[in-house]
Design an enzyme around this catalytic site. Structure first.
Site: not given
Ligand code: T46
Length: 138
Positions: A50-53
Site C-alpha cells: 500500500g503506502t498510498h492513497a
C-alpha cells in the site's frame, strides 16, 4: 470532503454444506459498480504494502483467508488499524485515505473489489502530496 473507512459484516448464507457470501455491485456491501477484482497472496513476512492513497477509487477489502491489518490514515495524525481476519468482514475505503497493509499471516489472501479499472494516475504515492490534497479539500 468525503473520506470513508467503513467496516462491513457481510451476510453469510449457509447450510449443512458450509458457508457462502455473495457480494453484488451497488448493494449495501459493495456500494459501487465493481469494475475490477484483484487479490494479494503469498506475501513475504514483514511486508508492508500500500503506502498510498487514491484520488477517486473506491474499494472493499476482504481477507478471505488468514489475516492482515489495514492501517488507515485520514491525514489527521491518528492512523487507525483494522484487523481483517475472517471472510465475512470487509472494509470500504473511499476518498483520500492513506492505506498501509501489513502483518500478513502466511496464509493471507486479501481480495479487493474496486470501482474502476487500474489507473496509475489515480494513485497518490507521496505522503506530503497526500497531506496537501487533504488540506485542500477542507
Ligand atoms: C490498493 C491496495 C489495497 C496492476 O497492474 N493492476 C492492478 O489492478 C493492481 C492492483 C496492480 N497492478 C500492478 C501495479 C504494480 O506494478 O501491480 C503492481 C503492484 O501494485 P501495488 O504496488 O500498487 O500494490 P499494493 O498492494 O501496494 O496496492 C494494491 C492496489 O494497487 C491499491 O489500489 O489500494 O492494494
Amino acid at each position: 470532503m468525503l473520506q470513508t473507512v467503513k467496516k462491513y459484516q457481510f451476510k453469510t448464507l449457509g447450510d449443512d454444506r458450509g458457508k457462502l457470501i455473495a457480494l453484488e455491485s451497488l448493494s449495501e456491501q459493495a456500494p459501487f459498480d465493481i469494475k475490477r477484482v484483484y487479490y494479494i497472496f503469498d506475501t513475504m513476512p514483514g511486508t508492508i504494502r500500500g503506502t498510498h492513497a487514491h484520488k477517486k477509487l473506491k474499494q472493499v477489502l476482504i481477507c478471505v483467508s488468514g489475516s492482515c491489518v489495514i492501517r488507515c490514515d485520514l491525514g489527521d495524525g491518528s492512523p487507525v488499524d483494522y484487523l481483517l481476519n475472517w471472510p465475512d468482514q470487509g472494509l470500504l475505503l473511499e476518498g483520500l485515505v492513506w492505506r498501509d497493509m501489513l502483518q500478513f499471516s502466511k496464509d493471507a489472501t486479501l481480495l479487493v473489489l474496486a470501482s474502476d479499472h487500474y489507473d496509475e494516475s489515480d494513485y497518490i504515492r507521496n505522503y506530503d502530496t497526500f497531506l496537501k490534497e487533504v488540506a485542500r479539500g477542507k
